[in-house]
Design an enzyme around this catalytic site. Structure first.
Site, PDB file in Angstrom:
ATOM      1  N   GLU A 189      -1.467  -8.609   3.859  1.00  0.00           N
ATOM      2  CA  GLU A 189      -1.260  -8.985   5.276  1.00  0.00           C
ATOM      3  C   GLU A 189      -2.587  -9.250   5.989  1.00  0.00           C
ATOM      4  O   GLU A 189      -2.610  -9.921   7.019  1.00  0.00           O
ATOM      5  CB  GLU A 189      -0.431  -7.919   6.013  1.00  0.00           C
ATOM      6  CG  GLU A 189      -1.186  -6.682   6.482  1.00  0.00           C
ATOM      7  CD  GLU A 189      -1.517  -5.692   5.370  1.00  0.00           C
ATOM      8  OE1 GLU A 189      -1.206  -5.954   4.195  1.00  0.00           O
ATOM      9  OE2 GLU A 189      -2.101  -4.640   5.702  1.00  0.00           O
ATOM     10  N   CYS A 202       0.832  -1.204   0.000  1.00  0.00           N
ATOM     11  CA  CYS A 202       0.000   0.000   0.000  1.00  0.00           C
ATOM     12  C   CYS A 202       0.875   1.265   0.000  1.00  0.00           C
ATOM     13  O   CYS A 202       1.504   1.562  -0.990  1.00  0.00           O
ATOM     14  CB  CYS A 202      -1.015  -0.034   1.144  1.00  0.00           C
ATOM     15  SG  CYS A 202      -2.353   1.158   0.861  1.00  0.00           S
ATOM     16  N   HIS A 238      -3.703  -5.054   0.361  1.00  0.00           N
ATOM     17  CA  HIS A 238      -3.235  -5.430   1.701  1.00  0.00           C
ATOM     18  C   HIS A 238      -3.214  -6.942   1.887  1.00  0.00           C
ATOM     19  O   HIS A 238      -4.100  -7.505   2.539  1.00  0.00           O
ATOM     20  CB  HIS A 238      -4.120  -4.772   2.770  1.00  0.00           C
ATOM     21  CG  HIS A 238      -3.851  -3.315   2.952  1.00  0.00           C
ATOM     22  ND1 HIS A 238      -2.875  -2.832   3.798  1.00  0.00           N
ATOM     23  CD2 HIS A 238      -4.402  -2.230   2.358  1.00  0.00           C
ATOM     24  CE1 HIS A 238      -2.844  -1.514   3.739  1.00  0.00           C
ATOM     25  NE2 HIS A 238      -3.766  -1.119   2.877  1.00  0.00           N
TER      26      HIS A 238
END
Ligand code: MN
Length: 236
Positions: free
Chosen positions: A206, A101, A204
């Site tokens: 994660e 990001c 994202h």
């Protein structure tokens, strides 16, 4: 293989999710809050194996040579300075860098590119919804991935449904980076180097990696590349 040692800017309680994704693959992550000089950054780049640039607020437009527009969001001068020093040092040392990001945007800025300060304002109302926090644990839009890219070799797909919690993106892509994924409205969703393991993704992973092997493949490959670097350093 030696354990990978990865450096990351300390985003306090929000660091954990990134650290977990790397620790799951055996990496040890060290968080840095203050790096004052390029010499200090070079020393970190020489003793660590890779750099993770996590998500966060916008980057000061002066750093990519543009005037600040009212559509630009909050910025963080301290963080900009530290991450620019670290990114430049790891790139120069040819060590792996994964940007997520804001980290994707930081990679582009560190290598000489520019950013869109607000997608809807600068690219028009015909763009997709990219700032969709409501669906960050699922997905918002598809991306198309170049078949010959590093990213494609990791997720093993030319189309991926990703989450999207950003209002900025790469504009002019830095020399040394190429676009490896875009959304249907032309927004740049991933950039990478043709020669080194330098990868930036605008979404994202994660948030999704624990349950999604395609998303997890980014952390697995990054950690593996860092281990390879560590082993090569130790063997030298
Ligand atoms: Mn997006």
């Amino acid at each position: 293989m030696q354990q990978a040692r990865i450096a990351m800017y300390d985003i306090e309680e929000r660091s954990a999710r990134y650290v977990e994704c790397l620790a799951r693959h055996g990496a040890e992550v060290t968080l840095f809050k203050y790096v004052d000089t390029s010499r200090e950054a070079e020393s970190i780049a020489s003793s660590f194996d890779g750099l993770l640039l996590p998500g966060g607020v916008d980057i000061e437009p002066a750093l990519y040579g543009m005037p600040l527009k009212s559509c630009c969001g909050e910025t963080d001068d301290l963080r900009d300075g530290v991450e620019l020093l670290l990114a430049s040092a790891f790139i120069a040392a040819k060590k792996p860098v994964l940007g997520i990001c804001r980290g994707c945007q930081m990679l582009n800025v560190a290598m000489g590119g520019t950013l869109v300060q607000d997608i809807a304002v600068e690219l028009g109302s015909g763009t997709l919804k990219h700032n969709d926090a409501e669906h960050k644990m699922g997905g918002t839009h598809d991306i198309e991935i170049s078949g010959d890219s590093l990213l494609c070799s990791l997720v093993k797909a030319e189309r991926l449904f990703v989450n999207s919690v950003h209002h900025q993106s790469a504009a002019r892509v830095a020399p040394g980076l190429t676009v490896s994924a875009t959304s249907a409205d032309g927004v740049i969703e991933a950039v990478e180097s043709a020669t080194d393991f330098i990868l930036g993704v605008q979404w994202h992973p994660e948030l999704l990696a624990a349950a999604d092997p395609q998303e997890d493949s980014l952390f697995a490959a990054f950690t593996e590349e860092c281990e390879r670097v560590r082993s090569a350093v130790d063997a030298a």
